[in-house]
Scaffold this motif. Structure first.
Motif, PDB file in Angstrom:
ATOM      1  N   HIS A  90     -65.731  -2.797 -24.277  1.00 12.56           N
ATOM      2  CA  HIS A  90     -67.004  -2.341 -23.729  1.00 12.56           C
ATOM      3  C   HIS A  90     -66.829  -1.813 -22.323  1.00 12.56           C
ATOM      4  CE1 HIS A  90     -70.583  -3.003 -26.126  1.00 12.56           C
ATOM      5  NE2 HIS A  90     -69.899  -3.930 -26.755  1.00 12.56           N
ATOM      6  N   ALA A  91     -67.597  -0.802 -21.984  1.00 11.04           N
ATOM      7  CA  ALA A  91     -67.651  -0.302 -20.611  1.00 11.04           C
ATOM      8  C   ALA A  91     -68.746  -1.089 -19.900  1.00 11.04           C
ATOM      9  CB  ALA A  91     -67.957   1.181 -20.593  1.00 11.04           C
ATOM     10  N   LYS A  99     -71.121   2.143 -25.366  1.00 10.83           N
ATOM     11  CA  LYS A  99     -70.171   2.872 -24.528  1.00 10.83           C
ATOM     12  C   LYS A  99     -68.916   2.020 -24.415  1.00 10.83           C
ATOM     13  CE  LYS A  99     -73.175   6.060 -23.331  1.00 10.83           C
ATOM     14  NZ  LYS A  99     -73.613   6.642 -24.575  1.00 10.83           N
ATOM     15  N   VAL A 100     -67.761   2.598 -24.782  1.00  6.01           N
ATOM     16  CA  VAL A 100     -66.504   1.851 -24.781  1.00  6.01           C
ATOM     17  C   VAL A 100     -65.418   2.593 -24.016  1.00  6.01           C
ATOM     18  CG1 VAL A 100     -66.962   0.631 -26.954  1.00  6.01           C
ATOM     19  CG2 VAL A 100     -65.809   2.828 -26.997  1.00  6.01           C
ATOM     20  N   ALA A 154     -72.158  -8.638 -20.540  1.00  9.59           N
ATOM     21  CA  ALA A 154     -70.854  -8.233 -20.017  1.00  9.59           C
ATOM     22  C   ALA A 154     -70.300  -9.373 -19.186  1.00  9.59           C
ATOM     23  CB  ALA A 154     -71.001  -6.978 -19.181  1.00  9.59           C
ATOM     24  N   LYS A 155     -69.062  -9.813 -19.485  1.00  8.20           N
ATOM     25  CA  LYS A 155     -68.451 -10.919 -18.759  1.00  8.20           C
ATOM     26  C   LYS A 155     -68.127 -10.539 -17.316  1.00  8.20           C
ATOM     27  CE  LYS A 155     -67.494 -14.171 -21.965  1.00  8.20           C
ATOM     28  NZ  LYS A 155     -67.549 -15.618 -21.833  1.00  8.20           N
ATOM     29  N   ARG A 156     -67.781  -9.278 -17.065  1.00  2.50           N
ATOM     30  CA  ARG A 156     -67.353  -8.841 -15.730  1.00  2.50           C
ATOM     31  C   ARG A 156     -68.497  -8.917 -14.726  1.00  2.50           C
ATOM     32  NH1 ARG A 156     -63.107  -5.692 -13.597  1.00  2.50           N
ATOM     33  NH2 ARG A 156     -62.210  -5.390 -15.649  1.00  2.50           N
ATOM     34  N   SER A 157     -69.684  -8.420 -15.109  1.00  2.00           N
ATOM     35  CA  SER A 157     -70.803  -8.353 -14.159  1.00  2.00           C
ATOM     36  C   SER A 157     -71.973  -9.261 -14.518  1.00  2.00           C
ATOM     37  CB  SER A 157     -71.317  -6.913 -14.075  1.00  2.00           C
ATOM     38  OG  SER A 157     -71.828  -6.505 -15.314  1.00  2.00           O
ATOM     39  N   GLY A 184     -68.539   0.629 -15.189  1.00  2.00           N
ATOM     40  CA  GLY A 184     -67.903   1.505 -16.164  1.00  2.00           C
ATOM     41  C   GLY A 184     -66.502   1.063 -16.547  1.00  2.00           C
ATOM     42  N   GLU A 185     -66.014  -0.041 -15.953  1.00  2.00           N
ATOM     43  CA  GLU A 185     -64.688  -0.561 -16.288  1.00  2.00           C
ATOM     44  C   GLU A 185     -64.757  -1.373 -17.579  1.00  2.00           C
ATOM     45  OE1 GLU A 185     -63.579  -2.890 -12.937  1.00  2.00           O
ATOM     46  OE2 GLU A 185     -63.218  -1.151 -11.644  1.00  2.00           O
TER      47      GLU A 185
END
Length: 105
Positions: free
Chosen positions: A71-72, A10-11, A96-99, A77-78
């Protein structure tokens, strides 16, 4: 280099006419650095009639450069960057680096 974007991911689109749209990666062409995303960069092409398909104007997805998609994040989903992590059993997985959530199953 390891593939950060793969088929089925999912992107989110970062730039261009479809900025902000998200979709699933249908195919990736690593040699050209392009990917086809469902519902993104849709173009209309005139096609001739054949035994299997009807002729006329057909809408289809066109490849988009991988630098214009991200990537989402599985949680929010960001858009997020992708890192790699070695698990205790020796597998290398995408994170995922964000989460910090694992992307691979």
């Amino acid at each position: 280099m390891a593939a950060k974007i793969r088929k089925g991911d999912k992107v989110v689109v970062l730039t261009g006419k479809d900025k902000g749209k998200s979709g699933e990666v249908l195919s990736v062409n690593p040699s050209e650095g392009r990917a086809v995303v469902r519902g993104v960069n849709v173009v209309r092409r005139a096609t001739k009639q054949s035994a299997q398909t009807e002729g006329g104007m057909v809408a289809k997805e066109s490849p988009i450069h991988v630098s214009n998609i991200a990537h989402a994040d599985p949680k929010s989903g960001e858009a997020t960057r992708v890192g790699f992590k070695i698990l205790d059993d020796g597998r290398k997985v995408r994170v995922a680096k964000r989460s910090g959530v694992q992307i691979d199953g």
